[in-house]
Motif scaffolding. Sequence first.
Motif, PDB file in Angstrom:
ATOM      1  N   LYS A  67       0.841  -1.207   0.000  1.00  0.00           N
ATOM      2  CA  LYS A  67       0.000   0.000   0.000  1.00  0.00           C
ATOM      3  C   LYS A  67       0.874   1.254   0.000  1.00  0.00           C
ATOM      4  CE  LYS A  67      -4.299  -1.610   0.262  1.00  0.00           C
ATOM      5  NZ  LYS A  67      -5.337  -1.307  -0.765  1.00  0.00           N
ATOM      6  N   ALA A  68       1.981   1.185   0.749  1.00  0.00           N
ATOM      7  CA  ALA A  68       2.911   2.314   0.769  1.00  0.00           C
ATOM      8  C   ALA A  68       3.525   2.517  -0.607  1.00  0.00           C
ATOM      9  CB  ALA A  68       3.994   2.071   1.816  1.00  0.00           C
ATOM     10  N   LYS A  69       3.845   1.432  -1.288  1.00  0.00           N
ATOM     11  CA  LYS A  69       4.390   1.527  -2.652  1.00  0.00           C
ATOM     12  C   LYS A  69       3.359   2.148  -3.589  1.00  0.00           C
ATOM     13  CE  LYS A  69       6.758  -1.153  -6.241  1.00  0.00           C
ATOM     14  NZ  LYS A  69       6.029  -0.611  -7.385  1.00  0.00           N
ATOM     15  N   GLN A  70       2.100   1.756  -3.423  1.00  0.00           N
ATOM     16  CA  GLN A  70       1.036   2.316  -4.252  1.00  0.00           C
ATOM     17  C   GLN A  70       0.919   3.824  -4.044  1.00  0.00           C
ATOM     18  OE1 GLN A  70      -2.901   0.729  -3.457  1.00  0.00           O
ATOM     19  NE2 GLN A  70      -3.894   2.370  -4.618  1.00  0.00           N
ATOM     20  N   LEU A  71       1.030   4.257  -2.783  1.00  0.00           N
ATOM     21  CA  LEU A  71       0.961   5.689  -2.464  1.00  0.00           C
ATOM     22  C   LEU A  71       2.036   6.458  -3.232  1.00  0.00           C
ATOM     23  CD1 LEU A  71      -0.091   8.054  -0.565  1.00  0.00           C
ATOM     24  CD2 LEU A  71       1.793   7.420   0.939  1.00  0.00           C
ATOM     25  N   ILE A  72       3.253   5.951  -3.202  1.00  0.00           N
ATOM     26  CA  ILE A  72       4.375   6.628  -3.860  1.00  0.00           C
ATOM     27  C   ILE A  72       4.236   6.570  -5.375  1.00  0.00           C
ATOM     28  CG2 ILE A  72       6.865   6.648  -4.165  1.00  0.00           C
ATOM     29  CD1 ILE A  72       5.777   7.546  -1.349  1.00  0.00           C
ATOM     30  N   ASP A  73       3.942   5.389  -5.909  1.00  0.00           N
ATOM     31  CA  ASP A  73       3.846   5.217  -7.364  1.00  0.00           C
ATOM     32  C   ASP A  73       2.733   6.073  -7.959  1.00  0.00           C
ATOM     33  OD1 ASP A  73       5.918   3.424  -7.195  1.00  0.00           O
ATOM     34  OD2 ASP A  73       4.678   1.629  -7.467  1.00  0.00           O
ATOM     35  N   GLU A  74       1.578   6.085  -7.286  1.00  0.00           N
ATOM     36  CA  GLU A  74       0.438   6.842  -7.804  1.00  0.00           C
ATOM     37  C   GLU A  74       0.699   8.347  -7.724  1.00  0.00           C
ATOM     38  OE1 GLU A  74      -4.362   7.258  -6.928  1.00  0.00           O
ATOM     39  OE2 GLU A  74      -3.373   5.336  -6.515  1.00  0.00           O
ATOM     40  N   THR A 119       7.056   3.946   3.716  1.00  0.00           N
ATOM     41  CA  THR A 119       6.919   5.076   2.792  1.00  0.00           C
ATOM     42  C   THR A 119       8.295   5.661   2.431  1.00  0.00           C
ATOM     43  OG1 THR A 119       6.536   6.586   4.653  1.00  0.00           O
ATOM     44  CG2 THR A 119       4.599   5.713   3.518  1.00  0.00           C
ATOM     45  N   ILE A 120       9.196   5.735   3.412  1.00  0.00           N
ATOM     46  CA  ILE A 120      10.551   6.220   3.120  1.00  0.00           C
ATOM     47  C   ILE A 120      11.231   5.296   2.116  1.00  0.00           C
ATOM     48  CG2 ILE A 120      12.863   6.594   4.063  1.00  0.00           C
ATOM     49  CD1 ILE A 120      11.566   7.489   6.666  1.00  0.00           C
ATOM     50  N   ARG A 121      11.103   4.023   2.353  1.00  0.00           N
ATOM     51  CA  ARG A 121      11.738   3.014   1.483  1.00  0.00           C
ATOM     52  C   ARG A 121      11.334   3.215   0.019  1.00  0.00           C
ATOM     53  NH1 ARG A 121      12.670   0.000  -1.971  1.00  0.00           N
ATOM     54  NH2 ARG A 121      13.326  -2.195  -1.938  1.00  0.00           N
ATOM     55  N   HIS A 122      10.060   3.444  -0.216  1.00  0.00           N
ATOM     56  CA  HIS A 122       9.592   3.606  -1.596  1.00  0.00           C
ATOM     57  C   HIS A 122       9.841   5.008  -2.138  1.00  0.00           C
ATOM     58  CE1 HIS A 122       7.933  -0.385  -1.590  1.00  0.00           C
ATOM     59  NE2 HIS A 122       7.126  -0.125  -0.583  1.00  0.00           N
ATOM     60  N   ALA A 123       9.722   6.016  -1.282  1.00  0.00           N
ATOM     61  CA  ALA A 123       9.899   7.403  -1.744  1.00  0.00           C
ATOM     62  C   ALA A 123      11.346   7.706  -2.105  1.00  0.00           C
ATOM     63  CB  ALA A 123       9.420   8.380  -0.682  1.00  0.00           C
ATOM     64  N   THR A 124      12.286   7.059  -1.429  1.00  0.00           N
ATOM     65  CA  THR A 124      13.688   7.374  -1.695  1.00  0.00           C
ATOM     66  C   THR A 124      14.076   7.038  -3.131  1.00  0.00           C
ATOM     67  OG1 THR A 124      14.277   5.244  -0.687  1.00  0.00           O
ATOM     68  CG2 THR A 124      14.550   7.209   0.663  1.00  0.00           C
ATOM     69  N   LYS A 125      13.449   6.054  -3.716  1.00  0.00           N
ATOM     70  CA  LYS A 125      13.749   5.697  -5.107  1.00  0.00           C
ATOM     71  C   LYS A 125      13.477   6.893  -6.020  1.00  0.00           C
ATOM     72  CE  LYS A 125      12.645   2.276  -8.667  1.00  0.00           C
ATOM     73  NZ  LYS A 125      11.810   1.081  -9.021  1.00  0.00           N
ATOM     74  N   VAL A 126      12.373   7.594  -5.756  1.00  0.00           N
ATOM     75  CA  VAL A 126      12.009   8.771  -6.548  1.00  0.00           C
ATOM     76  C   VAL A 126      12.926   9.941  -6.211  1.00  0.00           C
ATOM     77  CG1 VAL A 126      10.167  10.434  -7.061  1.00  0.00           C
ATOM     78  CG2 VAL A 126       9.603   8.015  -6.684  1.00  0.00           C
ATOM     79  N   MET A 127      13.120  10.179  -4.915  1.00  0.00           N
ATOM     80  CA  MET A 127      13.905  11.338  -4.491  1.00  0.00           C
ATOM     81  C   MET A 127      15.370  11.222  -4.888  1.00  0.00           C
ATOM     82  SD  MET A 127      12.305  12.247  -0.737  1.00  0.00           S
ATOM     83  CE  MET A 127      10.655  12.961  -0.586  1.00  0.00           C
ATOM     84  N   LEU A 128      15.933  10.018  -4.883  1.00  0.00           N
ATOM     85  CA  LEU A 128      17.327   9.835  -5.274  1.00  0.00           C
ATOM     86  C   LEU A 128      17.535  10.205  -6.742  1.00  0.00           C
ATOM     87  CD1 LEU A 128      18.181   6.508  -3.401  1.00  0.00           C
ATOM     88  CD2 LEU A 128      19.202   8.751  -2.975  1.00  0.00           C
ATOM     89  N   LYS A 129      16.561   9.862  -7.579  1.00  0.00           N
ATOM     90  CA  LYS A 129      16.651  10.230  -8.994  1.00  0.00           C
ATOM     91  C   LYS A 129      16.520  11.738  -9.167  1.00  0.00           C
ATOM     92  CE  LYS A 129      15.008   5.897 -11.034  1.00  0.00           C
ATOM     93  NZ  LYS A 129      13.918   5.243 -11.819  1.00  0.00           N
ATOM     94  N   GLN A 130      15.673  12.357  -8.340  1.00  0.00           N
ATOM     95  CA  GLN A 130      15.503  13.808  -8.399  1.00  0.00           C
ATOM     96  C   GLN A 130      16.715  14.551  -7.844  1.00  0.00           C
ATOM     97  OE1 GLN A 130      10.673  13.820  -7.398  1.00  0.00           O
ATOM     98  NE2 GLN A 130      12.122  14.518  -5.882  1.00  0.00           N
ATOM     99  N   ARG A 131      17.460  13.850  -6.982  1.00  0.00           N
ATOM    100  CA  ARG A 131      18.556  14.441  -6.201  1.00  0.00           C
ATOM    101  C   ARG A 131      18.041  15.580  -5.313  1.00  0.00           C
ATOM    102  NH1 ARG A 131      23.448  12.380  -7.937  1.00  0.00           N
ATOM    103  NH2 ARG A 131      24.545  13.879  -6.603  1.00  0.00           N
TER     104      ARG A 131
END
Length: 245
Positions: A67-74, A119-131
Amino acid sequence: MTTENKTVIVTGSSRGIGKAIAIAFAKTGANIVLNGRNPIPAELIAEIQSYGAKVHTILGDMSDFDKAKQLIDETKEVFGSIDVLVNNAGITNDKLLMRMSEDDFDQTLSVNLKGTFNTIRHATKVMLKQRSGTIINMSSVVGLVGNVGQANYAASKAGVIGLTKSAARELAARGITVNAIAPGFIETEMTDVLSDKMKEVAVGQVPLKRFGNVDDVARVAVFLSENNYITGQVINVDGGMVMNG
Protein backbone atom coordinates in the motif's frame (compact mmCIF):
# COMPACT_ATOMS: atom_id res chain seq x y z
CA MET A 1 13.08 25.02 -1.18
CA THR A 2 9.87 26.86 -1.86
CA THR A 3 6.94 24.43 -2.05
CA GLU A 4 4.91 26.32 -4.66
CA ASN A 5 3.91 23.81 -7.36
CA LYS A 6 5.83 21.09 -5.47
CA THR A 7 4.20 17.81 -4.45
CA VAL A 8 3.59 17.08 -0.77
CA ILE A 9 2.35 13.75 0.63
CA VAL A 10 0.87 13.79 4.13
CA THR A 11 -0.04 10.39 5.58
CA GLY A 12 -2.78 10.24 8.20
CA SER A 13 -4.09 13.57 6.95
CA SER A 14 -7.85 13.28 7.50
CA ARG A 15 -7.78 15.00 10.91
CA GLY A 16 -5.67 16.53 13.67
CA ILE A 17 -2.02 17.32 13.04
CA GLY A 18 -1.96 15.70 9.60
CA LYS A 19 -4.92 17.77 8.43
CA ALA A 20 -3.29 20.99 9.68
CA ILE A 21 -0.03 20.13 7.90
CA ALA A 22 -1.85 19.44 4.64
CA ILE A 23 -3.68 22.78 4.85
CA ALA A 24 -0.47 24.65 5.72
CA PHE A 25 1.27 23.28 2.64
CA ALA A 26 -1.79 23.99 0.48
CA LYS A 27 -1.49 27.64 1.49
CA THR A 28 2.05 27.66 0.06
CA GLY A 29 0.75 26.60 -3.35
CA ALA A 30 1.84 22.97 -3.20
CA ASN A 31 0.08 19.99 -4.75
CA ILE A 32 -1.30 17.91 -1.89
CA VAL A 33 -1.73 14.14 -1.60
CA LEU A 34 -4.01 13.19 1.26
CA ASN A 35 -3.86 9.72 2.78
CA GLY A 36 -5.82 7.82 5.39
CA ARG A 37 -7.27 4.41 6.07
CA ASN A 38 -10.81 5.79 5.76
CA PRO A 39 -12.30 8.15 3.16
CA ILE A 40 -11.00 11.72 3.38
CA PRO A 41 -13.73 14.22 4.42
CA ALA A 42 -15.12 16.14 1.45
CA GLU A 43 -14.91 19.41 3.39
CA LEU A 44 -11.13 18.98 3.82
CA ILE A 45 -10.67 18.40 0.10
CA ALA A 46 -12.79 21.50 -0.62
CA GLU A 47 -10.79 23.61 1.83
CA ILE A 48 -7.49 22.62 0.26
CA GLN A 49 -8.84 23.37 -3.21
CA SER A 50 -10.04 26.77 -1.98
CA TYR A 51 -6.37 27.80 -1.67
CA GLY A 52 -5.83 26.99 -5.33
CA ALA A 53 -3.98 23.77 -4.58
CA LYS A 54 -4.35 20.59 -6.59
CA VAL A 55 -5.36 17.68 -4.38
CA HIS A 56 -5.36 13.91 -4.81
CA THR A 57 -6.45 11.29 -2.28
CA ILE A 58 -4.94 7.81 -1.91
CA LEU A 59 -6.42 5.55 0.76
CA GLY A 60 -4.46 2.81 2.45
CA ASP A 61 -2.76 1.61 5.64
CA MET A 62 0.93 2.49 5.45
CA SER A 63 1.88 -0.48 7.63
CA ASP A 64 1.20 -2.50 4.46
CA PHE A 65 4.40 -2.44 2.37
CA ASP A 66 2.52 -2.73 -0.93
CA LYS A 67 0.00 0.00 0.00
CA ALA A 68 2.91 2.31 0.77
CA LYS A 69 4.39 1.53 -2.65
CA GLN A 70 1.04 2.32 -4.25
CA LEU A 71 0.96 5.69 -2.46
CA ILE A 72 4.37 6.63 -3.86
CA ASP A 73 3.85 5.22 -7.36
CA GLU A 74 0.44 6.84 -7.80
CA THR A 75 1.68 10.21 -6.54
CA LYS A 76 4.57 10.12 -9.01
CA GLU A 77 2.18 9.19 -11.82
CA VAL A 78 -0.31 11.97 -10.98
CA PHE A 79 2.05 14.85 -10.17
CA GLY A 80 5.40 13.81 -11.66
CA SER A 81 7.49 14.29 -8.51
CA ILE A 82 7.58 13.76 -4.75
CA ASP A 83 9.15 16.74 -3.07
CA VAL A 84 7.95 16.46 0.54
CA LEU A 85 6.88 13.33 2.42
CA VAL A 86 5.30 13.86 5.83
CA ASN A 87 4.93 10.60 7.77
CA ASN A 88 2.15 11.48 10.20
CA ALA A 89 -0.01 8.32 10.23
CA GLY A 90 -0.02 6.78 13.70
CA ILE A 91 -2.08 5.08 16.38
CA THR A 92 -2.10 4.74 20.16
CA ASN A 93 -3.16 1.71 22.16
CA ASP A 94 -2.38 2.61 25.75
CA LYS A 95 -2.12 -0.03 28.47
CA LEU A 96 0.14 -0.77 31.40
CA LEU A 97 2.89 -3.24 30.50
CA MET A 98 1.41 -6.06 32.56
CA ARG A 99 -1.87 -5.74 30.61
CA MET A 100 -0.39 -5.10 27.18
CA SER A 101 -0.84 -7.96 24.75
CA GLU A 102 1.59 -8.96 22.05
CA ASP A 103 -0.87 -7.65 19.46
CA ASP A 104 -1.16 -4.30 21.29
CA PHE A 105 2.59 -3.91 20.95
CA ASP A 106 2.99 -5.29 17.43
CA GLN A 107 0.15 -3.27 15.91
CA THR A 108 1.41 0.03 17.31
CA LEU A 109 4.95 -0.55 16.06
CA SER A 110 3.64 -1.77 12.71
CA VAL A 111 1.70 1.42 12.00
CA ASN A 112 3.93 4.00 13.67
CA LEU A 113 7.40 2.67 12.90
CA LYS A 114 7.15 0.15 10.08
CA GLY A 115 4.67 2.40 8.25
CA THR A 116 7.21 5.21 8.36
CA PHE A 117 9.92 2.89 7.04
CA ASN A 118 7.64 1.65 4.26
CA THR A 119 6.92 5.08 2.79
CA ILE A 120 10.55 6.22 3.12
CA ARG A 121 11.74 3.01 1.48
CA HIS A 122 9.59 3.61 -1.60
CA ALA A 123 9.90 7.40 -1.74
CA THR A 124 13.69 7.37 -1.70
CA LYS A 125 13.75 5.70 -5.11
CA VAL A 126 12.01 8.77 -6.55
CA MET A 127 13.90 11.34 -4.49
CA LEU A 128 17.33 9.83 -5.27
CA LYS A 129 16.65 10.23 -8.99
CA GLN A 130 15.50 13.81 -8.40
CA ARG A 131 18.56 14.44 -6.20
CA SER A 132 16.26 16.38 -3.90
CA GLY A 133 13.49 15.89 -1.37
CA THR A 134 12.33 16.50 2.17
CA ILE A 135 11.18 13.77 4.57
CA ILE A 136 9.51 14.77 7.82
CA ASN A 137 8.66 12.06 10.35
CA MET A 138 6.26 12.57 13.22
CA SER A 139 7.74 11.38 16.50
CA SER A 140 6.67 12.48 20.00
CA VAL A 141 8.20 13.75 23.23
CA VAL A 142 7.10 10.36 24.60
CA GLY A 143 9.72 8.82 22.33
CA LEU A 144 12.33 10.90 24.14
CA VAL A 145 11.27 10.55 27.78
CA GLY A 146 8.78 7.65 27.91
CA ASN A 147 5.36 7.62 29.57
CA VAL A 148 3.41 5.33 31.88
CA GLY A 149 1.01 3.14 29.92
CA GLN A 150 2.62 3.92 26.57
CA ALA A 151 5.53 1.49 26.29
CA ASN A 152 4.43 0.48 22.79
CA TYR A 153 3.85 4.05 21.60
CA ALA A 154 7.08 5.33 23.17
CA ALA A 155 9.07 2.48 21.60
CA SER A 156 7.59 3.20 18.18
CA LYS A 157 8.28 6.93 18.39
CA ALA A 158 11.81 6.39 19.71
CA GLY A 159 12.31 4.05 16.76
CA VAL A 160 11.16 6.80 14.40
CA ILE A 161 13.95 9.00 15.77
CA GLY A 162 16.59 6.33 15.11
CA LEU A 163 15.16 5.75 11.63
CA THR A 164 15.21 9.49 10.95
CA LYS A 165 18.86 9.91 11.90
CA SER A 166 19.96 6.86 9.93
CA ALA A 167 18.03 7.90 6.82
CA ALA A 168 19.41 11.44 7.11
CA ARG A 169 22.97 10.09 7.00
CA GLU A 170 22.25 7.79 4.06
CA LEU A 171 20.42 10.32 1.89
CA ALA A 172 22.28 13.56 2.59
CA ALA A 173 24.73 13.09 -0.29
CA ARG A 174 21.82 13.29 -2.75
CA GLY A 175 20.42 16.49 -1.29
CA ILE A 176 17.60 14.80 0.64
CA THR A 177 16.88 16.03 4.17
CA VAL A 178 15.25 13.88 6.85
CA ASN A 179 14.03 15.32 10.13
CA ALA A 180 11.55 14.49 12.88
CA ILE A 181 9.05 16.59 14.79
CA ALA A 182 8.29 15.62 18.39
CA PRO A 183 5.04 17.22 19.55
CA GLY A 184 4.16 17.46 23.21
CA PHE A 185 0.59 18.06 24.41
CA ILE A 186 -1.29 19.32 21.36
CA GLU A 187 -5.01 20.14 21.28
CA THR A 188 -6.54 17.38 19.13
CA GLU A 189 -9.35 14.85 19.35
CA MET A 190 -6.95 12.68 21.37
CA THR A 191 -6.55 15.31 24.10
CA ASP A 192 -10.23 16.32 24.00
CA VAL A 193 -11.14 13.05 25.73
CA LEU A 194 -8.92 13.78 28.73
CA SER A 195 -10.65 14.75 31.96
CA ASP A 196 -10.17 18.27 33.32
CA LYS A 197 -8.00 16.82 36.10
CA MET A 198 -5.75 15.01 33.61
CA LYS A 199 -5.45 18.17 31.50
CA GLU A 200 -4.50 20.13 34.60
CA VAL A 201 -1.76 17.63 35.44
CA ALA A 202 -0.52 17.67 31.84
CA VAL A 203 -0.36 21.46 31.65
CA GLY A 204 1.59 21.45 34.92
CA GLN A 205 4.42 19.66 33.08
CA VAL A 206 4.66 22.38 30.42
CA PRO A 207 6.73 25.50 31.21
CA LEU A 208 4.52 27.62 28.90
CA LYS A 209 1.50 26.39 30.93
CA ARG A 210 -0.72 25.58 27.98
CA PHE A 211 -1.28 22.96 25.30
CA GLY A 212 -0.03 23.65 21.81
CA ASN A 213 -2.25 23.59 18.75
CA VAL A 214 -1.99 21.75 15.46
CA ASP A 215 -0.85 24.88 13.61
CA ASP A 216 2.21 25.09 15.88
CA VAL A 217 3.29 21.71 14.48
CA ALA A 218 2.26 22.47 10.90
CA ARG A 219 4.39 25.61 10.77
CA VAL A 220 7.47 23.58 11.75
CA ALA A 221 6.78 21.09 8.94
CA VAL A 222 6.64 23.90 6.37
CA PHE A 223 9.81 25.44 7.85
CA LEU A 224 11.71 22.16 7.52
CA SER A 225 10.68 21.89 3.88
CA GLU A 226 12.04 25.38 3.20
CA ASN A 227 15.45 24.87 4.83
CA ASN A 228 17.71 22.43 3.02
CA TYR A 229 20.59 22.74 5.51
CA ILE A 230 18.79 21.09 8.43
CA THR A 231 18.87 17.31 8.52
CA GLY A 232 18.95 14.52 11.11
CA GLN A 233 17.28 16.70 13.72
CA VAL A 234 14.40 16.23 16.14
CA ILE A 235 12.44 19.44 16.66
CA ASN A 236 10.42 19.43 19.89
CA VAL A 237 7.13 21.33 19.69
CA ASP A 238 6.24 20.98 23.33
CA GLY A 239 6.12 24.31 25.13
CA GLY A 240 9.44 23.56 26.78
CA MET A 241 8.31 20.25 28.28
CA VAL A 242 11.48 18.42 27.23
CA MET A 243 14.65 20.47 27.33
CA ASN A 244 17.79 18.74 26.13
CA GLY A 245 20.83 20.61 27.31
